[in-house]
Design a protein around this motif. Structure first.
Motif, PDB file in Angstrom:
ATOM      1  N   LEU A 195      -9.780  -1.039   6.046  1.00  0.00           N
ATOM      2  CA  LEU A 195     -10.301  -2.475   5.398  1.00  0.00           C
ATOM      3  C   LEU A 195      -8.768  -3.372   5.651  1.00  0.00           C
ATOM      4  N   PHE A 196      -9.564  -4.489   5.818  1.00  0.00           N
ATOM      5  CA  PHE A 196      -8.429  -5.900   5.962  1.00  0.00           C
ATOM      6  C   PHE A 196      -9.031  -7.171   5.258  1.00  0.00           C
ATOM      7  N   ASP A 197      -8.009  -7.670   4.580  1.00  0.00           N
ATOM      8  CA  ASP A 197      -8.439  -8.910   3.893  1.00  0.00           C
ATOM      9  C   ASP A 197      -8.510 -10.081   4.912  1.00  0.00           C
ATOM     10  N   GLY A 198      -8.198  -9.880   6.020  1.00  0.00           N
ATOM     11  CA  GLY A 198      -8.059 -11.169   7.117  1.00  0.00           C
ATOM     12  C   GLY A 198      -9.251 -11.123   8.040  1.00  0.00           C
ATOM     13  N   SER A 199      -9.421 -12.161   8.903  1.00  0.00           N
ATOM     14  CA  SER A 199     -10.278 -12.341   9.749  1.00  0.00           C
ATOM     15  C   SER A 199     -10.327 -11.474  11.093  1.00  0.00           C
ATOM     16  N   MET A 242      -2.568  -9.558   1.912  1.00  0.00           N
ATOM     17  CA  MET A 242      -2.826  -8.983   3.215  1.00  0.00           C
ATOM     18  C   MET A 242      -2.713  -7.485   2.928  1.00  0.00           C
ATOM     19  N   PHE A 243      -3.720  -6.608   3.679  1.00  0.00           N
ATOM     20  CA  PHE A 243      -3.434  -5.077   3.682  1.00  0.00           C
ATOM     21  C   PHE A 243      -2.538  -4.901   4.954  1.00  0.00           C
ATOM     22  N   HIS A 244      -1.380  -3.879   4.517  1.00  0.00           N
ATOM     23  CA  HIS A 244      -0.762  -3.673   5.549  1.00  0.00           C
ATOM     24  C   HIS A 244      -0.872  -2.074   5.780  1.00  0.00           C
ATOM     25  N   HIS A 245      -1.173  -1.487   6.946  1.00  0.00           N
ATOM     26  CA  HIS A 245      -1.425  -0.139   7.031  1.00  0.00           C
ATOM     27  C   HIS A 245      -0.171   0.625   7.570  1.00  0.00           C
ATOM     28  N   LYS A 246       0.004   1.726   7.366  1.00  0.00           N
ATOM     29  CA  LYS A 246       0.953   2.416   7.866  1.00  0.00           C
ATOM     30  C   LYS A 246       0.730   3.491   9.079  1.00  0.00           C
ATOM     31  N   GLU A 247       1.051   2.939  10.115  1.00  0.00           N
ATOM     32  CA  GLU A 247       0.571   3.639  11.398  1.00  0.00           C
ATOM     33  C   GLU A 247       0.687   5.327  11.422  1.00  0.00           C
ATOM     34  N   HIS A 248       1.669   5.897  10.775  1.00  0.00           N
ATOM     35  CA  HIS A 248       1.769   7.351  10.790  1.00  0.00           C
ATOM     36  C   HIS A 248       0.770   7.918   9.716  1.00  0.00           C
ATOM     37  N   GLU A 249       0.078   7.165   8.657  1.00  0.00           N
ATOM     38  CA  GLU A 249      -0.855   7.779   7.792  1.00  0.00           C
ATOM     39  C   GLU A 249      -2.270   7.603   8.440  1.00  0.00           C
ATOM     40  N   ILE A 250      -2.397   6.566   9.289  1.00  0.00           N
ATOM     41  CA  ILE A 250      -3.512   6.384  10.161  1.00  0.00           C
ATOM     42  C   ILE A 250      -3.784   7.375  11.003  1.00  0.00           C
ATOM     43  N   LYS A 251      -2.531   7.733  11.803  1.00  0.00           N
ATOM     44  CA  LYS A 251      -2.757   8.981  12.789  1.00  0.00           C
ATOM     45  C   LYS A 251      -2.848  10.293  12.059  1.00  0.00           C
ATOM     46  N   ALA A 252      -2.388  10.293  10.913  1.00  0.00           N
ATOM     47  CA  ALA A 252      -2.602  11.878  10.160  1.00  0.00           C
ATOM     48  C   ALA A 252      -3.917  12.098   9.774  1.00  0.00           C
ATOM     49  N   LEU A 253      -4.444  10.739   9.533  1.00  0.00           N
ATOM     50  CA  LEU A 253      -5.959  10.901   8.876  1.00  0.00           C
ATOM     51  C   LEU A 253      -6.858  11.202  10.098  1.00  0.00           C
ATOM     52  N   ASP A 254      -6.553  10.339  11.434  1.00  0.00           N
ATOM     53  CA  ASP A 254      -7.289  10.643  12.572  1.00  0.00           C
ATOM     54  C   ASP A 254      -7.082  12.186  12.919  1.00  0.00           C
ATOM     55  N   MET A 297     -12.820   2.436  12.363  1.00  0.00           N
ATOM     56  CA  MET A 297     -13.400   1.001  12.399  1.00  0.00           C
ATOM     57  C   MET A 297     -12.956  -0.014  11.744  1.00  0.00           C
ATOM     58  N   PRO A 298     -12.204  -0.972  12.109  1.00  0.00           N
ATOM     59  CA  PRO A 298     -11.808  -2.066  11.270  1.00  0.00           C
ATOM     60  C   PRO A 298     -12.905  -2.764  10.443  1.00  0.00           C
ATOM     61  N   VAL A 299     -12.709  -3.152   9.379  1.00  0.00           N
ATOM     62  CA  VAL A 299     -13.466  -4.141   8.599  1.00  0.00           C
ATOM     63  C   VAL A 299     -12.903  -5.408   8.197  1.00  0.00           C
ATOM     64  N   ALA A 300     -13.185  -6.442   8.626  1.00  0.00           N
ATOM     65  CA  ALA A 300     -12.828  -7.824   8.262  1.00  0.00           C
ATOM     66  C   ALA A 300     -13.184  -8.363   6.880  1.00  0.00           C
ATOM     67  N   ASN A 301     -12.291  -9.378   6.294  1.00  0.00           N
ATOM     68  CA  ASN A 301     -12.724  -9.800   4.933  1.00  0.00           C
ATOM     69  C   ASN A 301     -13.520  -8.720   3.956  1.00  0.00           C
ATOM     70  N   ALA A 302     -12.572  -7.655   3.674  1.00  0.00           N
ATOM     71  CA  ALA A 302     -13.181  -6.456   2.943  1.00  0.00           C
ATOM     72  C   ALA A 302     -12.911  -6.749   1.438  1.00  0.00           C
ATOM     73  N   ARG A 303     -12.441  -7.890   1.036  1.00  0.00           N
ATOM     74  CA  ARG A 303     -12.066  -8.125  -0.400  1.00  0.00           C
ATOM     75  C   ARG A 303     -13.255  -7.618  -1.350  1.00  0.00           C
ATOM     76  N   ILE A 331     -10.051  -1.127  -6.283  1.00  0.00           N
ATOM     77  CA  ILE A 331      -8.613  -0.655  -5.901  1.00  0.00           C
ATOM     78  C   ILE A 331      -7.475  -1.434  -6.213  1.00  0.00           C
ATOM     79  N   ARG A 332      -6.618  -1.098  -6.726  1.00  0.00           N
ATOM     80  CA  ARG A 332      -5.366  -1.648  -7.431  1.00  0.00           C
ATOM     81  C   ARG A 332      -4.059  -1.329  -6.655  1.00  0.00           C
ATOM     82  N   ARG A 333      -4.179   0.026  -5.916  1.00  0.00           N
ATOM     83  CA  ARG A 333      -2.887   0.190  -5.236  1.00  0.00           C
ATOM     84  C   ARG A 333      -3.092   0.573  -3.879  1.00  0.00           C
ATOM     85  N   PHE A 334      -2.326   0.177  -2.995  1.00  0.00           N
ATOM     86  CA  PHE A 334      -2.444   0.369  -1.480  1.00  0.00           C
ATOM     87  C   PHE A 334      -1.214   1.276  -1.023  1.00  0.00           C
ATOM     88  N   PRO A 335      -1.573   2.305  -0.013  1.00  0.00           N
ATOM     89  CA  PRO A 335      -2.774   2.420   0.367  1.00  0.00           C
ATOM     90  C   PRO A 335      -3.578   3.468  -0.172  1.00  0.00           C
TER      91      PRO A 335
END
Length: 98
Positions: free
Chosen positions: A30-34, A1-13, A50-56, A64-68
């Motif tokens: 992108l998320f791998d989950g529902s 599952m993808f784990h986002h980092k809140e501070h990175e999302i805020k910086a991009l925002d 905007m969140p995207v579910a099931n984005a595999r 993409i091989r490395r996150f984030p």
């Protein structure tokens, strides 16, 4: 599952908010989950993302091989560039000069 980092999302925002081309930018996370799973971990009501579910399939399409990872994708769906660090991005570089 993808784990986002809140501070990175805020910086991009903040980067999107300060862009002179904000109205042309669409940001997705992108998320791998529902969709139900996303609603429990992603709650940025003021976010540009905007969140995207099931984005595999998206992850596989762009190799993409490395996150984030932050991707700049054209309106035609072409990968323009990818970044591992948000501070390396200048969004306005991807727009034609007026």
């Amino acid at each position: 599952m993808f784990h986002h980092k809140e501070h990175e999302i805020k910086a991009l925002d903040e980067m999107i908010d300060s862009s002179k081309n904000k109205e042309h930018i669409r940001a997705f996370i992108l998320f791998d989950g529902s969709k139900q799973m996303i609603n429990t971990i992603f709650n940025y009501k003021e976010s540009n993302f905007m969140p995207v579910a099931n984005a595999r399939n998206f992850v596989e399409k762009f190799g993409i091989r490395r996150f984030p990872k932050t991707l700049v994708v054209s309106q035609k769906g072409e990968l323009l560039e990818s970044f591992s660090y948000s501070e390396d991005i200048n969004l306005d570089d991807y727009f034609e000069n007026d």
